[in-house]
Write an enzyme that holds these catalytic residues in place. Sequence first.
Site, short mmCIF file in Angstrom:
data_model
loop_
_atom_site.label_atom_id
_atom_site.label_comp_id
_atom_site.label_asym_id
_atom_site.label_seq_id
_atom_site.Cartn_x
_atom_site.Cartn_y
_atom_site.Cartn_z
N TYR A 191 55.61 40.52 -42.16
CA TYR A 191 55.55 40.17 -43.36
C TYR A 191 55.64 38.91 -43.40
O TYR A 191 54.19 38.51 -43.77
CB TYR A 191 57.23 40.41 -44.03
CG TYR A 191 56.76 40.05 -45.39
CD1 TYR A 191 56.04 40.58 -46.64
CD2 TYR A 191 57.27 38.89 -45.79
CE1 TYR A 191 55.78 40.51 -47.94
CE2 TYR A 191 57.51 38.42 -47.35
CZ TYR A 191 56.46 39.11 -48.13
OH TYR A 191 56.27 38.99 -49.45
N SER B 35 54.00 33.89 -50.34
CA SER B 35 55.40 34.59 -50.36
C SER B 35 56.37 32.55 -49.78
O SER B 35 55.62 31.94 -48.93
CB SER B 35 56.44 35.16 -49.64
OG SER B 35 57.29 35.75 -49.46
#
Length: 331
Positions: free
Chosen positions: A179, A167
């Site tokens: 995350y 990401s």
Amino acid sequence: MWEMFLYILGLLLLWFAHRWFKESKRVSNKGDKHVYITGCDTGFGHLLAKHLDELGFRVIAGCYTEIGENELKKASSDRLTTLHLDVSDSVSVGQAAALIKTLVGEKGLWAVVNNAGISVPGAPTDWLTVEDYKGLLAINLVGVIDVTLSVLPLIKKARGRVVNVSSVFGRISLFGGPYSVSKYGVEAFTNCLRVNLAPFGVKVLCIEPGCFKTNVTDPQIWAKSVKEIWDRLPQDVKDDYGPDYLDNTALCVLSVVVLQAVNARLKLLSDSDLMKVVGCMEHAIAAVYPRTRYSPGWDAKLIWLPLSYMPSFVTDALFLKFIPKIKASVY
């Protein structure tokens, strides 16, 4: 002066033309190449499995649910094989690898795409427990490592590809929680693996999407997660942040919500065209000369990646503008 500018422009155009021509070449014998994809129930993995099946690859789609398997079978050819896979469970990963070994035989496995992942829980770091970190890291990071190692001998046999989905938030952190930690870890694992496997002719690629409209960026999922975390907090932590902090947080903290606040000011929305990411995945798998990294999404190219190269004092000052003020004056 103008002559020098035109000369440089001409060189750039030639370079882009050369790169386009080089990257347009695709591998042959797709029908003999098996591709193993995790997280195929929905989103990028589901679309990629169908897309590669249409191109003629022999897809092995790992799904977490029986519904996901059935939906994918209905929309695909007989070349596609589905299997149950929980990437956070080493037993499940091992069983899947054993089945894959029987499917690919002596040809080996052309590619593994580590796509499975989740985005919650996410909240200010002092709201979380170590168990919150363990649960997400088990899927987003340890699961990537476990799945890769389980089929690595088959990848080496085929001199194939490892494609890891990271990401832009594996390069820049906007919020608390596991995350970004997991995605930074995926980046590090990818970099190490790329160097380790280069002598074996294996290519290791990384996909770093911006913000796309998937379950990972679903505001309702985020809002529910934040509310559950807030409700379990000790009263002294709630007092530190103030009684109105949760309502403000629901509007503008945590990855997608921060992005929505930024987009509201820029009058832009996160991208709904998931095929931009799928196209990058397909190129990493099928191109003779794939790129090391792919950054699909306008925000990845124009906002997050440029910001990731800036000094931390610049990005910290910018992001703090979108985080609710702490009203409590305890300290």
